[in-house]
Design a protein around this motif. Sequence first.
Motif, short mmCIF file in Angstrom:
data_model
loop_
_atom_site.label_atom_id
_atom_site.label_comp_id
_atom_site.label_asym_id
_atom_site.label_seq_id
_atom_site.Cartn_x
_atom_site.Cartn_y
_atom_site.Cartn_z
N SER A 238 0.81 -1.05 -0.12
CA SER A 238 -0.08 -0.07 0.00
C SER A 238 0.84 1.00 0.10
N PHE A 239 0.41 2.35 -0.62
CA PHE A 239 1.16 3.38 -0.93
C PHE A 239 0.34 4.76 -0.51
N THR A 240 1.06 5.68 -0.04
CA THR A 240 0.40 6.94 0.13
C THR A 240 0.25 8.03 -0.82
N GLU A 241 0.94 7.57 -1.86
CA GLU A 241 0.89 8.33 -3.19
C GLU A 241 0.79 7.56 -4.55
N VAL A 242 -0.12 7.71 -5.51
CA VAL A 242 -0.20 6.67 -6.62
C VAL A 242 1.07 6.76 -7.50
N GLY A 243 1.61 7.89 -7.59
CA GLY A 243 3.16 7.90 -8.35
C GLY A 243 4.04 7.07 -7.65
N ALA A 244 4.21 6.90 -6.41
CA ALA A 244 5.19 5.95 -5.81
C ALA A 244 4.80 4.53 -6.05
N CYS A 245 3.37 4.36 -6.28
CA CYS A 245 3.05 3.08 -6.57
C CYS A 245 3.23 2.46 -7.95
N ALA A 246 3.19 3.31 -8.97
CA ALA A 246 3.63 3.21 -10.29
C ALA A 246 5.05 2.96 -10.27
N VAL A 365 -2.27 8.51 -14.32
CA VAL A 365 -3.28 8.38 -13.02
C VAL A 365 -3.61 9.47 -12.59
N ARG A 366 -2.68 10.39 -12.15
CA ARG A 366 -2.75 11.69 -11.59
C ARG A 366 -3.61 12.70 -12.19
N GLN A 367 -3.59 12.71 -13.52
CA GLN A 367 -4.34 13.39 -14.61
C GLN A 367 -5.90 13.13 -14.60
N ILE A 368 -6.26 11.63 -14.61
CA ILE A 368 -7.29 11.13 -14.65
C ILE A 368 -8.08 11.47 -13.21
N HIS A 378 -18.15 10.05 -9.68
CA HIS A 378 -17.72 8.91 -8.99
C HIS A 378 -16.58 8.25 -9.87
N LEU A 379 -15.19 8.56 -9.83
CA LEU A 379 -14.45 7.92 -10.68
C LEU A 379 -13.44 6.83 -9.92
N VAL A 380 -13.25 5.54 -10.57
CA VAL A 380 -12.62 4.69 -9.94
C VAL A 380 -11.47 4.17 -10.79
N GLN A 381 -10.23 3.96 -10.24
CA GLN A 381 -9.19 3.41 -11.24
C GLN A 381 -8.61 2.11 -10.60
N PHE A 382 -8.52 1.24 -11.49
CA PHE A 382 -7.80 -0.23 -11.17
C PHE A 382 -7.38 -0.66 -12.61
N ILE A 413 -10.43 11.30 -20.86
CA ILE A 413 -9.54 10.12 -20.44
C ILE A 413 -8.93 9.47 -21.66
N ALA A 414 -9.42 9.52 -22.61
CA ALA A 414 -8.94 8.74 -23.77
C ALA A 414 -7.98 9.65 -24.39
N LEU A 415 -8.11 11.17 -24.23
CA LEU A 415 -7.09 11.77 -24.77
C LEU A 415 -5.77 11.89 -24.11
N VAL A 416 -6.08 11.90 -22.61
CA VAL A 416 -4.86 11.89 -21.82
C VAL A 416 -3.98 10.58 -22.16
N ALA A 417 -4.66 9.58 -22.44
CA ALA A 417 -3.73 8.16 -22.76
C ALA A 417 -3.20 8.58 -24.02
N ILE A 418 -3.78 9.26 -24.96
CA ILE A 418 -3.22 9.26 -26.58
C ILE A 418 -2.05 10.09 -26.15
#
Length: 485
Positions: A238-246, A365-368, A378-382, A413-418
Amino acid sequence: MTPEKLGLKPGWGPSKPRSGDPAHPLAAELTRRLGDRKVLSSLSERLNYRYDAIQFGVTPVCVVLPETTEDVVTVVGAARRAGVPVVGRGAASGLSGGAAPMQEAVVVSFTRMTGLQIFPGRREAVAQPGVITLKVSEAARPHGLIYPPDPASFRTSTIGGNLGENAGGPLCFKYGVTGDYVRGLEFVDADGNVHVLDRNAYDLPGLLIGSEGTLGLITSATLRLTPPPRHTRTLLASFTEVGACAEAVSAAIAAGAVPSKLEFMDRACVGAVEDYLGLGLPRAAEAVLLVDTDGDDLDTVQGELSLVEAACRSSGGDVRRAGSDAESAALWQARRSVSPALGRIRPQRMNEDIVVPRSALPEVVRQIRALGDESGFHLVQFGHIGDGNLHPNILFDPRRESVDAVHDLAHRIALVAIRHGGVLSGEHGIGTMKREFMRDAVDPVTLDVLRDVKRTLDPAGALNPGKVLPEAEAPETGEAARVHS
Ligand SMILES: Cc1cc2nc3c(=O)[nH]c(=O)nc-3n(C[C@H](O)[C@H](O)[C@H](O)COP(=O)(O)OP(=O)(O)OC[C@H]3O[C@@H](n4cnc5c(N)ncnc54)[C@H](O)[C@@H]3O)c2cc1C
């Protein structure tokens, strides 16, 4: 824009069939030729075949339940003469609208084509398209073999649907996706010809895999099997920050670990699963990683887990190793329960399936997350983070929330990926849901090549129309146009 146009499943369908509608002439012909046991033509039966897991489409003129390749040839030929499109369908668990007819069509439901043979000596299975995914491994296991592709839906999805979408799953980081296990295919083309193919020159099976029923109907597949690993070990970080996880994911892989499963859940996702099952996941974490390592040599498996553990700790993660098979099973139950857990929060969800380079994951992940917060949804990421495959899910209630706004958020979201060098789909396909986004993801010249491929195999556009490729005449205004200019 209407919900129907968006291809969402809003609780009402675009077609309004009347119960007194006479049988379509094609239904009458197919009933005559195949027998009424194989053709469903009553309204109540047909209504059940107009949707997949995400979208309502148009009620089909009839549904055929073929039992043999010859039955499929009969349907395709009769439909072609009648000028009626054909839509292939497995278990309809698809998440991009692939099996939902978008205009009056005959649905070919493969659920009765369930023939399965295991050839242990050749480490192969020959499966008809209606075989449930899990059944392949169940049949192979007594011979000391498994079929690794493991979409979370593997208890319901079919081999035909997996081939249609080139399905993946948690194990695919190490073991590969559906297409990596195909040695050969039999398919029926738009003219009703049967082709039996191996994977030599031009790799035509490769073209069919992931084509979402738009290039041909697969009637049999020869699948590669492999021995299962003798040992598996699990950890939760478990991480306190998404970036650290990635970052931990990249560090573990750079250190030489090849985990068999490498899954990510954000705080909102963990919260949803905990509310549902209460399995003891760390609610306070911003992100968690669920990791398996496997192999035949226990020391190597443990060593690989230690590499992952060290990478997680040096990125600031808290690590817990599963102490038993039961604990490991509970952790994976948490991951498999994401879909039902999200279903309790809002009645609808739009499930994205982007893939981005692993190095871009923290920023993506941060931008989304920021887009989700800004939108109020309500947005969820996995997702399968080892492959850079993320599933941002927009949860919504179409009775109270704007479906147009959902679509707009999905597009952003699709544009962020592209923009980060990613693609629209890792495993769920394009279907209707991401069809318009293809203009942003694929340059116009390449889109025309794809249209040429479609025209070559399906000149009349009879196979699953309204999927994958956007109409040619629409103006090119997307991100790709800007990038290419
Ligand atoms: C809870 C849940 C979890 C999921 N998890 C995953 C996951 O982890 N990984 C993943 O990849 N997907 C996942 N999915 C999505 C879905 O299960 C997969 O896309 C699966 O491969 C679809 O199989 P199906 O039999 O339901 O196909 P359908 O939805 O019926 O069809 C899918 C596509 O294949 C085409 N098709 C079907 N049969 C044939 C055929 N014989 N020949 C040619 N085309 C055909 C259809 O026209 C359609 O375009 C999940 C879905 C749900 C609901």
